[in-house]
Structures are given as C-alpha cells and as structure tokens.
Design a protein around this motif. Structure first.
Motif, PDB file in Angstrom:
ATOM      1  N   ILE A 194       2.022  14.382  -9.098  1.00  0.00           N
ATOM      2  CA  ILE A 194       2.963  15.504  -9.226  1.00  0.00           C
ATOM      3  C   ILE A 194       3.256  15.774 -10.698  1.00  0.00           C
ATOM      4  O   ILE A 194       3.268  16.935 -11.131  1.00  0.00           O
ATOM      5  CB  ILE A 194       4.252  15.230  -8.427  1.00  0.00           C
ATOM      6  N   PHE A 195       3.476  14.733 -11.489  1.00  0.00           N
ATOM      7  CA  PHE A 195       3.722  14.927 -12.910  1.00  0.00           C
ATOM      8  C   PHE A 195       2.521  15.567 -13.598  1.00  0.00           C
ATOM      9  O   PHE A 195       2.676  16.445 -14.456  1.00  0.00           O
ATOM     10  CB  PHE A 195       4.080  13.607 -13.599  1.00  0.00           C
ATOM     11  N   ILE A 196       1.318  15.150 -13.261  1.00  0.00           N
ATOM     12  CA  ILE A 196       0.116  15.734 -13.858  1.00  0.00           C
ATOM     13  C   ILE A 196      -0.003  17.204 -13.485  1.00  0.00           C
ATOM     14  O   ILE A 196      -0.304  18.053 -14.331  1.00  0.00           O
ATOM     15  CB  ILE A 196      -1.133  14.934 -13.440  1.00  0.00           C
ATOM     16  N   ILE A 197       0.248  17.533 -12.226  1.00  0.00           N
ATOM     17  CA  ILE A 197       0.177  18.928 -11.788  1.00  0.00           C
ATOM     18  C   ILE A 197       1.229  19.763 -12.510  1.00  0.00           C
ATOM     19  O   ILE A 197       0.952  20.883 -12.965  1.00  0.00           O
ATOM     20  CB  ILE A 197       0.326  19.019 -10.259  1.00  0.00           C
ATOM     21  N   VAL A 198       2.433  19.236 -12.655  1.00  0.00           N
ATOM     22  CA  VAL A 198       3.489  19.955 -13.376  1.00  0.00           C
ATOM     23  C   VAL A 198       3.072  20.191 -14.824  1.00  0.00           C
ATOM     24  O   VAL A 198       3.269  21.291 -15.366  1.00  0.00           O
ATOM     25  CB  VAL A 198       4.825  19.179 -13.303  1.00  0.00           C
ATOM     26  N   LEU A 199       2.470  19.218 -15.468  1.00  0.00           N
ATOM     27  CA  LEU A 199       2.012  19.392 -16.856  1.00  0.00           C
ATOM     28  C   LEU A 199       0.937  20.472 -16.943  1.00  0.00           C
ATOM     29  O   LEU A 199       0.949  21.293 -17.869  1.00  0.00           O
ATOM     30  CB  LEU A 199       1.495  18.072 -17.415  1.00  0.00           C
TER      31      LEU A 199
ATOM     32  N   ALA B  67       0.828  -1.205   0.000  1.00  0.00           N
ATOM     33  CA  ALA B  67       0.000   0.000   0.000  1.00  0.00           C
ATOM     34  C   ALA B  67       0.861   1.254   0.000  1.00  0.00           C
ATOM     35  O   ALA B  67       0.539   2.243  -0.672  1.00  0.00           O
ATOM     36  CB  ALA B  67      -0.934  -0.004   1.209  1.00  0.00           C
ATOM     37  N   ILE B  68       1.970   1.216   0.711  1.00  0.00           N
ATOM     38  CA  ILE B  68       2.884   2.368   0.727  1.00  0.00           C
ATOM     39  C   ILE B  68       3.500   2.565  -0.655  1.00  0.00           C
ATOM     40  O   ILE B  68       3.595   3.702  -1.138  1.00  0.00           O
ATOM     41  CB  ILE B  68       3.969   2.171   1.809  1.00  0.00           C
ATOM     42  N   ALA B  69       3.884   1.480  -1.315  1.00  0.00           N
ATOM     43  CA  ALA B  69       4.466   1.581  -2.657  1.00  0.00           C
ATOM     44  C   ALA B  69       3.458   2.161  -3.647  1.00  0.00           C
ATOM     45  O   ALA B  69       3.804   3.012  -4.476  1.00  0.00           O
ATOM     46  CB  ALA B  69       4.952   0.210  -3.124  1.00  0.00           C
ATOM     47  N   VAL B  70       2.214   1.732  -3.569  1.00  0.00           N
ATOM     48  CA  VAL B  70       1.174   2.262  -4.455  1.00  0.00           C
ATOM     49  C   VAL B  70       0.943   3.744  -4.162  1.00  0.00           C
ATOM     50  O   VAL B  70       0.773   4.555  -5.078  1.00  0.00           O
ATOM     51  CB  VAL B  70      -0.132   1.451  -4.314  1.00  0.00           C
ATOM     52  N   GLY B  71       0.934   4.122  -2.899  1.00  0.00           N
ATOM     53  CA  GLY B  71       0.759   5.525  -2.530  1.00  0.00           C
ATOM     54  C   GLY B  71       1.866   6.408  -3.066  1.00  0.00           C
ATOM     55  O   GLY B  71       1.620   7.508  -3.572  1.00  0.00           O
ATOM     56  N   ILE B  72       3.108   5.927  -2.994  1.00  0.00           N
ATOM     57  CA  ILE B  72       4.242   6.694  -3.516  1.00  0.00           C
ATOM     58  C   ILE B  72       4.129   6.835  -5.040  1.00  0.00           C
ATOM     59  O   ILE B  72       4.327   7.925  -5.585  1.00  0.00           O
ATOM     60  CB  ILE B  72       5.575   6.039  -3.105  1.00  0.00           C
ATOM     61  N   ALA B  73       3.782   5.748  -5.711  1.00  0.00           N
ATOM     62  CA  ALA B  73       3.631   5.807  -7.174  1.00  0.00           C
ATOM     63  C   ALA B  73       2.502   6.763  -7.563  1.00  0.00           C
ATOM     64  O   ALA B  73       2.647   7.551  -8.508  1.00  0.00           O
ATOM     65  CB  ALA B  73       3.365   4.412  -7.734  1.00  0.00           C
ATOM     66  N   ALA B  74       1.381   6.728  -6.851  1.00  0.00           N
ATOM     67  CA  ALA B  74       0.261   7.635  -7.139  1.00  0.00           C
ATOM     68  C   ALA B  74       0.663   9.087  -6.900  1.00  0.00           C
ATOM     69  O   ALA B  74       0.280   9.979  -7.670  1.00  0.00           O
ATOM     70  CB  ALA B  74      -0.950   7.260  -6.289  1.00  0.00           C
TER      71      ALA B  74
END
Length: 144
Positions: free
Chosen positions: A134-139, A122-129
C-alpha cells in the motif's frame, strides 16, 4: 518445528519440487527478466542531452537508444540474479526435505490440517506485506 509444521513442509515441498530444479531456475529467470523490463520502463532516461530539442527524430531515436541500452543491461542482470536465487532456494529446501526424510519422517498422503497457532506467523507476514505494498502504491500515485 512441530510435527504438523514438519508434515506440512514435507507435503508442500513434495508437490513443489516436481518440476525439477532446472524448470524452477528457468521460471525464476523469466520472472527476473520481467522485473528487468519493469525496471527499464520505470527508470529509463529520455533522450541524451546532446540531442537538440528541435530535432524530433533525434529525440525519438535518442530516447529509444537509451531505453534499449538499459533494457539490454537490465534484463540479463535481473534474470541472472533471479535464476541464482531460485536455484539457491531450491537447493536449501531440497536439503531440508532430504534431511527430514533421512531422520525417519514420511511424506503425508494428504495436506495436513493447520491450526490457527500454526498460521499466525504467515498472517502477520501477509499483513506486513500488504502494508508495504500500500505504501509503495501510494508513493507511485503521488509521484505520477
């Protein structure tokens, strides 16, 4: 699935299923409708090219008609897809819940304690999300 994970699933699903499949489907449809509105706001075109640029009223009406047309198409489509997916997820979770109960397991009276090894995925999925968000916000920031 180990016993702690099974007990956590049983406890969590016994809490989440209380509203019922209809209420969860409606909630999914409302979330989908909100997504359709957001899609319309982000993707709607302006006034049609047939409207002259000097016609301010025509530009406004042309832009509004295009926005309304996209809104009328996007909101029911997104709501329908979200309703279908919410019902499908509910049915699959309920089937798993009933199968586990029929195998002899009991719903715990309180939420089970989880260990770090149980929380790792769950922590790994949270980090990936978070990275994707962040990439979407930057775009979006770079686009505007």
């Amino acid at each position: 699935m180990n016993e702690r994970q099974r007990d956590l699933f049983l406890w969590v699903w016994s809490q989440r299923r209380k509203p019922g499949q209809t209420a969860i489907g409606i909630r999914g449809a409302l979330i989908g409708a909100a997504g359709g509105v957001l899609f319309t706001l982000l993707m709607s075109p302006g006034a049609p090219s047939s409207v002259p640029t000097y016609d301010t009223g025509g530009q406004l009406l042309g832009a509004l008609s295009e926005h309304l047309r996209m809104l009328v198409l996007a909101v029911p489509a997104f709501a329908g897809i979200a309703w279908f997916l919410a019902n499908r997820v509910y049915a699959s979770q309920e089937a798993m819940y009933q199968a586990i109960l029929q195998s002899g397991a009991q719903v715990p009276t309180q939420k089970p304690e989880m260990q770090m090894s149980d929380r790792g995925p769950a922590i790994a999925v949270g980090i990936a999300a978070a990275i994707i968000a962040i990439f979407i916000i930057v775009l979006f920031v770079m686009y505007w």
